[in-house]
Design a protein around this motif. Structure first.
Motif, PDB file in Angstrom:
ATOM      1  N   UNK A   1      -1.078  20.641  25.694  1.00  0.00           N
ATOM      2  CA  UNK A   1      -1.755  19.321  26.416  1.00  0.00           C
ATOM      3  C   UNK A   1      -2.594  18.677  24.358  1.00  0.00           C
ATOM      4  N   UNK A   2      -2.299  17.079  25.076  1.00  0.00           N
ATOM      5  CA  UNK A   2      -3.086  16.311  24.266  1.00  0.00           C
ATOM      6  C   UNK A   2      -4.440  16.168  24.208  1.00  0.00           C
ATOM      7  N   UNK A   3      -5.828  16.714  23.905  1.00  0.00           N
ATOM      8  CA  UNK A   3      -6.648  16.559  24.132  1.00  0.00           C
ATOM      9  C   UNK A   3      -7.409  15.254  23.265  1.00  0.00           C
ATOM     10  N   UNK A   4      -8.174  15.136  24.279  1.00  0.00           N
ATOM     11  CA  UNK A   4      -9.506  12.957  23.670  1.00  0.00           C
ATOM     12  C   UNK A   4     -10.277  13.650  22.131  1.00  0.00           C
ATOM     13  N   UNK A   5     -10.605  15.255  22.864  1.00  0.00           N
ATOM     14  CA  UNK A   5     -11.487  15.237  21.800  1.00  0.00           C
ATOM     15  C   UNK A   5     -10.738  15.749  20.230  1.00  0.00           C
ATOM     16  N   UNK A   6      -9.483  15.713  19.850  1.00  0.00           N
ATOM     17  CA  UNK A   6      -9.252  16.741  18.712  1.00  0.00           C
ATOM     18  C   UNK A   6      -7.939  15.073  17.899  1.00  0.00           C
ATOM     19  N   UNK A   7      -8.695  14.575  16.866  1.00  0.00           N
ATOM     20  CA  UNK A   7      -7.245  13.699  16.878  1.00  0.00           C
ATOM     21  C   UNK A   7      -6.470  14.539  16.104  1.00  0.00           C
ATOM     22  N   UNK A   8      -5.097  13.389  15.751  1.00  0.00           N
ATOM     23  CA  UNK A   8      -4.356  13.413  15.778  1.00  0.00           C
ATOM     24  C   UNK A   8      -2.740  13.279  15.216  1.00  0.00           C
ATOM     25  N   UNK A   9      -2.190  13.231  14.208  1.00  0.00           N
ATOM     26  CA  UNK A   9      -1.000  12.678  13.941  1.00  0.00           C
ATOM     27  C   UNK A   9      -0.013  12.106  15.107  1.00  0.00           C
ATOM     28  N   UNK A  10       0.094  10.237  15.373  1.00  0.00           N
ATOM     29  CA  UNK A  10       0.661  10.141  16.455  1.00  0.00           C
ATOM     30  C   UNK A  10       2.035   9.915  16.016  1.00  0.00           C
ATOM     31  N   UNK A  11       2.508  11.135  16.448  1.00  0.00           N
ATOM     32  CA  UNK A  11       3.972  11.274  16.221  1.00  0.00           C
ATOM     33  C   UNK A  11       4.488  12.558  16.688  1.00  0.00           C
ATOM     34  N   UNK A  12       5.804  12.892  17.343  1.00  0.00           N
ATOM     35  CA  UNK A  12       5.633  13.669  17.974  1.00  0.00           C
ATOM     36  C   UNK A  12       5.352  14.755  17.471  1.00  0.00           C
ATOM     37  N   UNK A  13       5.903  14.750  16.253  1.00  0.00           N
ATOM     38  CA  UNK A  13       6.035  16.118  15.608  1.00  0.00           C
ATOM     39  C   UNK A  13       4.828  16.658  15.302  1.00  0.00           C
ATOM     40  N   UNK A  14       3.622  16.200  15.449  1.00  0.00           N
ATOM     41  CA  UNK A  14       2.327  16.433  15.774  1.00  0.00           C
ATOM     42  C   UNK A  14       1.627  16.327  17.195  1.00  0.00           C
ATOM     43  N   UNK A  15       2.805  16.708  17.625  1.00  0.00           N
ATOM     44  CA  UNK A  15       1.409  16.995  19.110  1.00  0.00           C
ATOM     45  C   UNK A  15       1.754  16.393  19.778  1.00  0.00           C
ATOM     46  N   UNK A  16       1.572  14.895  19.280  1.00  0.00           N
ATOM     47  CA  UNK A  16       1.567  13.467  20.272  1.00  0.00           C
ATOM     48  C   UNK A  16       1.901  13.150  21.102  1.00  0.00           C
ATOM     49  N   UNK A  17       1.929  12.913  22.470  1.00  0.00           N
ATOM     50  CA  UNK A  17       2.278  12.351  23.186  1.00  0.00           C
ATOM     51  C   UNK A  17       1.683  10.950  24.119  1.00  0.00           C
ATOM     52  N   UNK A  18       1.635  10.450  24.530  1.00  0.00           N
ATOM     53  CA  UNK A  18       0.857   9.599  24.666  1.00  0.00           C
ATOM     54  C   UNK A  18       0.447   9.519  26.960  1.00  0.00           C
ATOM     55  N   UNK A  19       1.666   9.665  27.213  1.00  0.00           N
ATOM     56  CA  UNK A  19       0.816  10.187  28.922  1.00  0.00           C
ATOM     57  C   UNK A  19       1.121  11.835  29.167  1.00  0.00           C
ATOM     58  N   UNK A  20       0.528  11.777  29.953  1.00  0.00           N
ATOM     59  CA  UNK A  20       1.015  13.243  30.454  1.00  0.00           C
ATOM     60  C   UNK A  20       1.937  13.710  31.493  1.00  0.00           C
ATOM     61  N   UNK A  21       2.815  15.360  31.173  1.00  0.00           N
ATOM     62  CA  UNK A  21       4.069  15.299  30.953  1.00  0.00           C
ATOM     63  C   UNK A  21       4.454  14.837  32.106  1.00  0.00           C
ATOM     64  N   UNK A  22       4.226  14.810  33.724  1.00  0.00           N
ATOM     65  CA  UNK A  22       4.198  14.470  35.231  1.00  0.00           C
ATOM     66  C   UNK A  22       4.356  12.785  35.268  1.00  0.00           C
ATOM     67  N   UNK A  23       4.085  12.314  34.632  1.00  0.00           N
ATOM     68  CA  UNK A  23       3.151  11.016  34.152  1.00  0.00           C
ATOM     69  C   UNK A  23       4.461   9.924  33.333  1.00  0.00           C
ATOM     70  N   UNK A  24       4.502  11.113  32.846  1.00  0.00           N
ATOM     71  CA  UNK A  24       6.714  10.308  31.339  1.00  0.00           C
ATOM     72  C   UNK A  24       7.588  11.064  32.424  1.00  0.00           C
TER      73      UNK A  24
END
Length: 509
Positions: free
Chosen positions: A456-479
């Motif tokens: 999951x993407x955690x709101x309290x962890x900053x990550x590089x906003x790319x798929x390689x960094x594990x970033x997805x702007x929507x939760x799995x089922x919402x996407x």
């Protein structure tokens, strides 16, 4: 292309008969079948190529070698657990109160002069300093903390994955942490007199004796798809304890060593100045994203290329017959074009689902097994999550195929429909992989790739906003719901258009 005989205009058929006929058309077209098989082969080959070529090594005090397995928290999530801790043992119930009167830090920014490190004063947004109670100093054990952050105000966090916001304070702030059995409560105050509860949490099974004290930590500064050095320094004063009255102990929890095995790498520390404790620490207490190991969804990195072939087949499944004048032209035929489109959508969606299921069902487990065999650290993944990724990718493939079919029925030109489908599904994914316009994964059919998110993407962890960094702007089922919505809209619009056209062509009686 199939030479299957078209329906006769006088023939009355039901949906199941149309479905059987369309399935026969599809499987009789060897080119379409081989292209779907090629989509599976492409995605699986790229995923296994990545898995087979991954060789992760780490430099430790014993030299360079295999990286250790990811540290996991109480719920099995990969976590980071490094900080500087000034603490005392607390037996039974008690509390600690202190004011964070100042918070500064250092962080490394991109080098202005090549080869010369550019370290500046400042704190990263999720730098942390506050009060901490934890089961023991063993990394990964349960804890609760109330803290002041660099740019997110007061927070209460516990067991790595949980975060509760307090007030939006960035200046001096009083904090208090109390224990009553397994119940831990965090408070904040502007003046040390009027207190506001931030949150109460339960740390089930907390032993009678725990460690309580003050800590400082700072995740790395995020730039160029990597995290660089950062430290936070906090000044604590007005410190009071209830239930503990020993001497302060000092531990740089989780600090790594240089290659000599003796020198700490970016060590923390504490300075006593009168009634003040000035604590400096690096690292983080929270979920590990990139640092937690290779993610399962990276095995599907070739999925975009494989989807291109699926989209091509879905478009041709409609346009091949439309070019021959068998759909929506001339006098109405049986079955009605709307019924025919629905049957085609079921066939191409089912075929695409099976192709996606075979793809993910092979590349995920086999790829992860190869990574582990080569001693790469792998992000922990539960069976439920692995099944969601596998089945979810199949559902994404099916939805994308139906979307392409609907577009083909609307524009009736293969090249244009293929271009639209690729532009809506594949291009946003490729751009997001490169860290560009990640918000496209919220508003385009490419949002469905979120279903493959293995952590999951955690709101309290900053990550590089790319798929390689594990970033997805929507939760799995919402996407996935976004992609399905686009597919339903395109198919519904195509059916409506063909119904209107058929009704206009119907003879007057």
């Amino acid at each position: 292309m199939s030479s299957f005989t078209p329906y006769r205009s006088s023939q009355r058929v039901d949906f199941l008969q149309v479905l059987r006929t369309e399935w026969t058309k599809f499987r009789s077209a060897r080119g379409w079948v081989l292209t779907m098989a090629a989509s599976v082969l492409v995605t699986v080959s790229l995923g296994l190529l990545i898995a087979g070529g991954s060789r992760t090594t780490c430099v430790t005090g014993k030299g360079e070698g295999a990286c250790p397995a990811p540290l996991v928290g109480p719920d099995g999530t990969a976590v980071s657990d490094r900080y500087y801790f000034v603490h005392q043992p607390l037996k039974g119930n008690g509390s600690i109160t202190a004011r964070v009167s100042d918070m500064t830090g250092q962080m490394r920014l991109p080098d202005v002069v090549p080869g010369l490190r550019n370290v500046k004063e400042g704190v990263v947004p999720w730098a942390k300093a506050g009060l901490l109670i934890r089961q023991s100093l063993t990394q990964g054990t349960p804890y609760a903390a109330v803290m002041l952050t660099g740019d997110h105000g007061v927070r209460m966090q516990y067991n790595f994955t949980h975060d509760v916001p307090g007030g939006p304070h960035n200046g001096p702030q009083w904090l208090r942490l109390t224990r009553s059995g397994d119940t831990i409560t965090g408070y904040e105050s502007d003046d040390g007199k009027a207190w506001t509860e931030v949150s109460t949490v339960e740390l089930t099974g907390l032993p009678e004796s725990v460690e309580i004290g003050m800590f400082a930590a700072s995740p790395g500064a995020l730039w160029e798809m990597a995290k660089a050095f950062a430290q936070a320094t906090a000044t604590f004063d007005r410190i009071t304890l209830q239930g503990a009255n020993g001497s302060w102990r000092r531990d740089d929890v989780g600090v790594s060593m240089e290659s000599d095995g003796k020198t700490p790498h970016h060590p923390g520390g504490v300075v006593e100045s009168g009634d003040k404790l000035i604590v400096t620490g690096g690292g983080d207490i929270g979920p590990a994203t990139v640092e937690g190991g290779v993610r399962a969804d990276l095995m599907l990195i070739g999925g975009a290329l494989g989807l291109v072939l699926v989209l091509v087949v879905a478009v041709l499944f409609f346009t091949a017959e439309h070019r021959r004048g068998l759909i929506g032209t001339g006098p109405p035929v049986e079955p009605q074009p709307a019924l025919l489109l629905a049957a085609k959508a079921v066939v191409v969606g089912a075929v695409a689902f099976v192709a996606g299921l075979v793809t993910s069902g092979v590349v995920i487990p086999v790829g992860l097994a190869m990574l582990r065999a080569h001693q790469n650290p792998v992000q922990p993944i539960t069976l439920a999550t692995e099944l969601r990724v596998i089945v979810g990718y199949a559902a994404l493939t099916a939805a994308a195929a139906v979307l392409a079919l609907g577009l083909a029925a609307l524009v009736k030109r293969a090249v244009i429909a293929i271009g639209l489908a690729i532009g809506l599904v594949v291009v946003p994914y490729v751009l997001a992989t490169a860290g560009l316009v990640p918000w496209l994964l919220m508003i385009t059919p490419a949002a469905g790739f979120a279903i493959t998110q293995s952590i999951p993407t955690f709101a309290h962890v900053d990550v590089d906003q790319s798929l390689l960094g594990g970033y997805y702007p929507l939760p799995p089922w919402a996407g996935l719901a976004v992609t399905c919505g686009y597919a339903a809209l395109a198919l519904g619009a195509a059916i409506a258009v063909h119904r209107r056209k058929t009704s206009r062509q119907a003879p007057l009686t």
